[in-house]
Design an enzyme around this catalytic site. Sequence first.
Site, PDB file in Angstrom:
ATOM      1  CG  HIS B 105      -1.232   1.825   1.239  1.00 22.91           C
ATOM      2  ND1 HIS B 105      -2.057   2.170   0.649  1.00 22.91           N
ATOM      3  CD2 HIS B 105      -1.826   2.189   2.630  1.00 22.91           C
ATOM      4  CE1 HIS B 105      -2.898   2.877   1.043  1.00 22.91           C
ATOM      5  NE2 HIS B 105      -2.472   3.423   2.168  1.00 22.91           N
ATOM      6  CG  HIS B 107      -0.559   7.412   0.587  1.00 17.11           C
ATOM      7  ND1 HIS B 107      -1.429   8.358   1.775  1.00 17.11           N
ATOM      8  CD2 HIS B 107      -1.353   6.103   1.513  1.00 17.11           C
ATOM      9  CE1 HIS B 107      -2.349   7.471   2.780  1.00 17.11           C
ATOM     10  NE2 HIS B 107      -2.080   6.342   1.884  1.00 17.11           N
ATOM     11  CG  ASP B 130       3.384  -4.098 -21.603  1.00 16.03           C
ATOM     12  OD1 ASP B 130       3.071  -4.874 -22.580  1.00 16.03           O
ATOM     13  OD2 ASP B 130       4.384  -3.080 -21.281  1.00 16.03           O
ATOM     14  CG  HIS B 179      -7.016   5.648   1.726  1.00 16.51           C
ATOM     15  ND1 HIS B 179      -7.197   5.447   2.713  1.00 16.51           N
ATOM     16  CD2 HIS B 179      -4.849   5.544   1.872  1.00 16.51           C
ATOM     17  CE1 HIS B 179      -6.038   4.551   3.674  1.00 16.51           C
ATOM     18  NE2 HIS B 179      -5.156   5.031   2.395  1.00 16.51           N
ATOM     19  CE1 TYR B 237       9.289  -6.901 -22.158  1.00 17.49           C
ATOM     20  CE2 TYR B 237       9.156  -7.904 -19.955  1.00 17.49           C
ATOM     21  CZ  TYR B 237       9.938  -7.240 -20.654  1.00 17.49           C
ATOM     22  OH  TYR B 237      10.226  -5.668 -20.276  1.00 17.49           O
TER      23      TYR B 237
END
Lengths: 246, 246, 246, 246
Positions: B105, B107, B130, B179, B237
Amino acid sequence: MLCVRPRGDEQVFKELKQEVCRANLELIDSQLVTLTWGNASGFDPRENLVVIKPSGMTYKEMKPEQMVVVDLNGSVIEGDLQPSSDTPTHIELYKSFEGINSVVHTHSDFASMFAQANKEIPCLGTTHADYFKGSVPITRKLSQDEVESNYEKNTGKAIVEAFENMDYWAVPAALVAGHGPFAWGKTPEEAVKVSKALEKIAKMAWGTLGLKPEQIPLPYYIIRKHYSRKHGPDAYYGQKKGEEHD
Amino acid sequence: MLCVRPRGDEQVFKELKQEVCRANLELIDSQLVTLTWGNASGFDPRENLVVIKPSGMTYKEMKPEQMVVVDLNGSVIEGDLQPSSDTPTHIELYKSFEGINSVVHTHSDFASMFAQANKEIPCLGTTHADYFKGSVPITRKLSQDEVESNYEKNTGKAIVEAFENMDYWAVPAALVAGHGPFAWGKTPEEAVKVSKALEKIAKMAWGTLGLKPEQIPLPYYIIRKHYSRKHGPDAYYGQKKGEEHD
Amino acid sequence: MLCVRPRGDEQVFKELKQEVCRANLELIDSQLVTLTWGNASGFDPRENLVVIKPSGMTYKEMKPEQMVVVDLNGSVIEGDLQPSSDTPTHIELYKSFEGINSVVHTHSDFASMFAQANKEIPCLGTTHADYFKGSVPITRKLSQDEVESNYEKNTGKAIVEAFENMDYWAVPAALVAGHGPFAWGKTPEEAVKVSKALEKIAKMAWGTLGLKPEQIPLPYYIIRKHYSRKHGPDAYYGQKKGEEHD
Amino acid sequence: MLCVRPRGDEQVFKELKQEVCRANLELIDSQLVTLTWGNASGFDPRENLVVIKPSGMTYKEMKPEQMVVVDLNGSVIEGDLQPSSDTPTHIELYKSFEGINSVVHTHSDFASMFAQANKEIPCLGTTHADYFKGSVPITRKLSQDEVESNYEKNTGKAIVEAFENMDYWAVPAALVAGHGPFAWGKTPEEAVKVSKALEKIAKMAWGTLGLKPEQIPLPYYIIRKHYSRKHGPDAYYGQKKGEEHD
């Protein structure tokens, strides 16, 4: 000719591999490439062979001897690793744009924004005109068929198509619609320099259009003047006559 | 099972703690995290335990042995520090998204702008495709009740809800409305990589919409093509078949 | 007078060459210059000579002894390299703006965006007023004739024209339409500082107009107040009375 | 009381001078300050004295012993240099906002854009709510009289006025119209942290409004929730109860 030298001789392309490796590392150092999103290749016109970055290779571990050598059919001639998945695009450019010896592909931020918006980069200032004698073109969109078979080759063909009525020396870069920029030059060093200039002029154009969305391109007499200061027989920028291309 | 190993044995999770600590430090080095605004965790599926960053910990002082071990009820199993206040969100994802072993997580700037605008990130280019096979979704807003009790757990539930009709492997990230982003993967290293890609594609989408506010997403046949180049059985790839997820 | 010293004596301008070289390097270090897009010069008012960066010179290799000395006709007095192609623009400024001893030209991002949009930079805040006592002006466009002969000299004339009714000390910079910024000062160090301030206030103005496109300039009583805090006889910013210009 | 210690004793404020110097250097390291555009001060509530950066001081040469000590009338008590020209603004804040022991002023990019646009920064996301329990206010414009006499003091008064019906602990920063941000805290370290958070939330708000100009603030129940996670008696973020302010 290929038969002149024994296949697998790792020394033959040593110098070009070093240049190509250095070009790839320069892309990450100058923040044109994030993660593994980019690739630089070099071309040896005597051998008709391409030296290119391995696919998905982490940049910090990259070494010259890992660069892959492929022929113009895309067959690996030398190297233990898979070549970049964009190799067929590079090959199309080498086949069609005579004289170029390097291709650089990135997903650099601002050039990719124009590519994603399906917009060419208009020539809004002299910084642009110093490198590109007009708009940097955007390719047409590929059809479902073109995407589903030979996608990377068709990407190269679309770039070549965009230059049908344009000089690929005077505008040494293109945006692939929905994707990102490709640039080229006489050497890997030059193609990297064009890629850097392209990202900067994309940023400047982006910000200019933010201030004045209807801004029109420079008059052609200024574009020609600036381009000619740096390129061609009358160039007077730099220390050597026409050093950028000639 | 937990009973197999003595609680408090600091060596058992040593390797996962190192990976989680490294992932947290990588977030600050790549400027995805400012101050203490972010957290990475790892999951041990044999033990059903989560290793996570301590709450409010200054990054430059962070050490692997400070990572906190919690069970799927959020109880601290090992460690002297409080776990990240977002721990219940991470737990909800581990409980619902089978097979993920890391949650990250942040910001990060541009992903948070989309989150704050309550907008999903549309797939405007191949860089996006991608990594994410379609839009990165935005969660629904939480009610006052959901915010006032078990806020972090309800945040996790809202993310899971957003994937009711979507494959959390094909789009390994979500934006929490108002958020910021959460991303996940098979390892902390992979979840960090997804977080980096997410921030970059958010920036590109942001800039593309600046140039062309009405820009529509890529046709699905291009999204599928690009996604499949890198993921799943037909991936070509990188150096290993489908190395990104399989 | 020139006759006082023997031509070709490399020691005479040693100090000014060092200052000019340092100024050029400072431009690249502070990211105002990309590749070779910029140049700083110094002026010796006793000798009426200009010391300037060589054309197209790679910054990392630049040394003080490579700086080129030219007279006010543009003739090279000392040095083995070609002077910057923008030299005639610098010369026009030295000839018309009495007392300035340095000119700095860059293609810095945000100042160039305003230049490309053919917009002056309005004084939207006190940061601007601390350095420029009003808008930073934009030059008129040059005609085809002016571009095709003596382009760089005409560029300088257009800058001077923009200050017909303005004090070049109170606003020590201008934007050349479609091109980029020029700044000046009593020393190379001061002209570089103005260039840095200009780029920052261009960025702030750009972002302010993004938030509020119709934003009007500060009232003149605030501009005057802030400008006078730092400049002129009543200055009380810094450690010496009026240290910025007097 | 001041009479307790002999004036001119340079050791008394040694520690506070170090903290204030470190805070000023941290501003330049985190790119909140360009050139000399910013200042941090500390307050000693026992002595009623302010320790502040000298005016116009180059950051790389700054040393703790150069910090200037002034009383609440602005008279220099210790130090050979002139105090920051913004000292009277800092003093107004110390006089009115009981309990704050540090004030930080910068011209950071995005916060200054809002200041220049005369717009408060609305609370558009949880990053904002983690630091500021609502909009960061913008001061009213000063009259010509207020600018022409006691400008810096009147700037401080305008900030205090903006908090007439607001808690300066719950929103520890303000934007001065047409100028830039001021932030405060219990220590220089905390005021710098608030300044960093302010610039980041200004950037996020700026970009959010770019995506959705009409975006409305978060509902108050989310603002309160996030703010209370980090501040006050019920805080559960970090390692200590309510560590941010209590």
